[in-house]
Write a protein that holds these residues in place. Structure first.
Motif, short mmCIF file in Angstrom:
data_model
loop_
_atom_site.label_atom_id
_atom_site.label_comp_id
_atom_site.label_asym_id
_atom_site.label_seq_id
_atom_site.Cartn_x
_atom_site.Cartn_y
_atom_site.Cartn_z
N VAL A 10 0.79 -1.27 0.02
CA VAL A 10 -0.13 0.11 -0.05
C VAL A 10 0.85 1.18 0.11
CG1 VAL A 10 -1.74 1.23 1.09
CG2 VAL A 10 -1.84 -1.30 1.34
N ALA A 49 -1.74 -0.77 -4.14
CA ALA A 49 -2.91 -0.10 -4.11
C ALA A 49 -2.66 1.16 -3.50
CB ALA A 49 -3.95 -0.42 -2.96
N ILE A 51 -3.36 5.07 -1.25
CA ILE A 51 -4.36 5.74 -0.50
C ILE A 51 -3.76 7.30 -0.67
CG2 ILE A 51 -5.22 6.04 1.98
CD1 ILE A 51 -5.44 3.10 0.69
N THR A 98 -7.37 2.60 -6.11
CA THR A 98 -7.26 3.83 -5.22
C THR A 98 -8.32 4.12 -4.29
OG1 THR A 98 -8.35 5.15 -7.02
CG2 THR A 98 -6.03 4.83 -7.60
N VAL A 99 -7.94 4.87 -3.35
CA VAL A 99 -8.81 5.10 -2.10
C VAL A 99 -8.37 6.47 -1.52
CG1 VAL A 99 -9.73 4.45 0.23
CG2 VAL A 99 -8.58 2.60 -1.56
N HIS A 117 -11.04 8.94 -7.45
CA HIS A 117 -10.37 7.58 -6.64
C HIS A 117 -11.47 6.40 -6.82
CE1 HIS A 117 -7.83 10.53 -5.06
NE2 HIS A 117 -6.99 9.55 -4.78
N GLY A 197 -6.85 -0.93 1.20
CA GLY A 197 -5.94 -1.08 0.06
C GLY A 197 -5.22 -2.27 0.21
N ALA A 201 -5.11 -5.15 -2.66
CA ALA A 201 -3.76 -5.55 -3.25
C ALA A 201 -3.63 -7.04 -3.15
CB ALA A 201 -2.59 -4.60 -2.42
#
Length: 243
Positions: A10, A49, A51, A98-99, A117, A197, A201
């Motif tokens: 992440v 991923a 954040i 994406t977060v 996102h 995330g 992932a």
């Protein structure tokens, strides 16, 4: 401007400082540089991923209008708009989930950044998602509306967002399907985003396939990113790399 940290699979991109995180070319370039680093490093692992969050009371309070409107030649608004559209395209093309961990207010262009996102987590004790253009007397760009439509469930909701300038709390955002979950405080929001995330992932999706799929899903958004009628950019405006 922003920092980048990695926890396992992440990446955590944090907009730093205790200001309103107004989006001007310097900040947008900093975020895009971090995304380029994420993309480069992600090729060294099987899955990842991203954040995105921010320090302080604001996720982002939108465009840096003081910077943009201080230019009598009206070139700065075009530069700022073009750079944000490139950032949105970068996020749509990023080869991983994406977060957005929304730690505070996300207004106008800042709201668009959060919407760009795949997932949005938000603290419930502070902050609004707010498309403020109507309240401050600016015509909303067509491409902003397309982003809103792509991430809202119904015409009733995007009417409330765009035509009523609703100030959306975390709980409202969850109810309206704009926010995936609400959390108690900024730290809890980021930790929940990191957990999400990591879970994403762990699916070990092919990043290039993920990005290509996202580009298909949001083809209508990509189709309008080439121009911005609100700043007189017809699509043939070339952005300089440095002012």
């Amino acid at each position: 401007m922003c920092s980048l940290e990695r926890r396992g699979d992440v990446f955590i991109l944090t907009i730093t400082g205790d200001d309103q995180h107004r989006l001007n070319p310097e900040l947008i370039d900093s975020i895009r540089a971090a995304l380029a680093r994420v993309k480069s490093e992600s090729f060294l692992s099987t899955a990842a991923a991203l954040i995105t969050t921010a320090e302080g009371k604001f996720f982002s309070n939108g465009y840096d209008l003081n910077w943009a409107l201080s230019d009598p030649a009206r070139i700065r608004p075009k530069i700022m708009s073009k750079k944000l559209r490139l950032l949105v395209e970068d996020l749509i093309s990023l080869p991983m989930p994406t977060v957005a961990a929304v730690n505070g207010h996300a207004s106008a262009a800042g709201f668009v950044l959060a919407l760009s996102h795949d997932y949005r987590l938000m603290r419930r004790d502070r902050g609004y998602l707010y498309m403020s253009e109507l309240d401050i007397g600016y015509t909303i760009p067509r491409w902003f509306v397309q982003v809103v439509k792509s991430k809202t469930q119904s015409p009733r909701i995007w009417r409330s967002v765009v035509m009523a300038a609703a100030k959306i709390t975390a709980e409202m955002g969850v109810e309206w399907g704009i926010v995936d979950s609400a959390h108690d405080g900024a730290e809890a929001t980021v930790e929940a985003a990191v957990k999400l995330g990591a879970d994403l992932a762990s699916r070990k999706w092919d990043g290039e396939v993920y990005a290509a799929t996202r580009r298909i899903v949001f083809a209508d958004v990509l189709a309008v990113l080439g121009s911005d009628e609100s700043v007189g950019d017809s699509g043939d405006f070339e952005v300089v790399s440095r002012l």
